[in-house]
Scaffold this active site. Structure first.
Site, PDB file in Angstrom:
ATOM      1  N   HIS A  28      87.313  11.021   7.097  1.00  0.00           N
ATOM      2  CA  HIS A  28      88.150  12.527   6.618  1.00  0.00           C
ATOM      3  C   HIS A  28      89.618  12.414   7.053  1.00  0.00           C
ATOM      4  O   HIS A  28      89.972  11.479   7.758  1.00  0.00           O
ATOM      5  CB  HIS A  28      87.308  13.614   7.833  1.00  0.00           C
ATOM      6  CG  HIS A  28      87.570  12.912   9.425  1.00  0.00           C
ATOM      7  ND1 HIS A  28      88.663  13.027  10.056  1.00  0.00           N
ATOM      8  CD2 HIS A  28      86.563  12.242  10.050  1.00  0.00           C
ATOM      9  CE1 HIS A  28      88.258  12.483  11.214  1.00  0.00           C
ATOM     10  NE2 HIS A  28      87.271  11.946  11.304  1.00  0.00           N
ATOM     11  N   GLU A  66      79.337  12.142  13.459  1.00  0.00           N
ATOM     12  CA  GLU A  66      79.900  10.879  14.162  1.00  0.00           C
ATOM     13  C   GLU A  66      78.871  10.834  15.298  1.00  0.00           C
ATOM     14  O   GLU A  66      78.250  11.523  15.783  1.00  0.00           O
ATOM     15  CB  GLU A  66      81.337  11.282  14.677  1.00  0.00           C
ATOM     16  CG  GLU A  66      81.897  10.177  15.389  1.00  0.00           C
ATOM     17  CD  GLU A  66      82.375   8.992  14.818  1.00  0.00           C
ATOM     18  OE1 GLU A  66      81.360   8.151  14.494  1.00  0.00           O
ATOM     19  OE2 GLU A  66      83.337   8.553  14.347  1.00  0.00           O
TER      20      GLU A  66
END
Length: 186
Positions: free
Chosen positions: A8, A82
């Site tokens: 990202h 994550e």
């Protein structure tokens, strides 16, 4: 099966070197938005059939920006999230080193080598994260066996992919930059 993993774009937490993990969910900052647009440009000649993304804002927002430039569907995949740092979330590596009593350098090395265990702090162990990723990859391979996927996820996930699927990962693999691109044949 070929996978293209991308990290990202930048968030304010990335910029401030604060550990986000699974619990902090900030959006991209202005730089991160620019990185996502540039990522779409970098990928302009790359062919893929589908974008899959972590549900966290920083990844989903990156995926949405990239998707605007391609005629492919986007699917949110919760298993691409994550790792969870537990109560260490929101701290920097120096603070984590102090809290754990290991010091910044040792705790960072343990994390980079995917040998961590954040369960005592309410988070996850490396083994739990590894199993989650392997289950996710199996699911994606079964569901999209004949497709090429662009996977928008997080630095820890990409690091683990390199440890599991790159013969000799280098520093650029173990410390993936925001909006970096990583190819895997699995």
């Amino acid at each position: 099966m070929e996978f293209i993993f991308v990290r990202h774009g930048e968030t304010d937490s990335n910029k401030g070197r604060v550990i986000q993990g699974a619990r902090l969910d900030p959006p991209l900052n202005e730089t991160g938005i620019e990185q996502a647009e540039e990522l779409a440009n970098v990928l302009k000649d790359v062919k893929f059939d589908l974008i899959v993304s972590s549900p966290l804002k920083r990844a989903a927002q990156t995926a949405e920006i990239v998707q605007k430039h391609f005629d492919v569907p986007l699917e949110i995949v919760p298993q691409l999230i994550e790792r969870d740092f537990g109560s260490l979330t929101g701290k920097n590596w120096e603070e984590i080193g102090e809290i754990t009593g290991l010091g910044k350098e040792k705790v960072r090395k343990i994390d980079l080598n995917q040998e961590y265990d954040y369960r005592p702090y309410g988070g996850q162990s490396a083994e739990e994260v590894r199993k989650n990723l392997e289950d996710c990859l199996k699911h994606l391979k079964d569901k999209y066996a004949d497709k090429k996927l662009l996977v928008v996820t997080h630095g820890g996930v990409i690091r683990l992919m390199h440890i599991l699927h790159t013969e000799e990962p280098g520093d650029e693999h173990l410390r993936p930059a925001n909006a970096s691109v990583h190819y895997f044949e699995i």
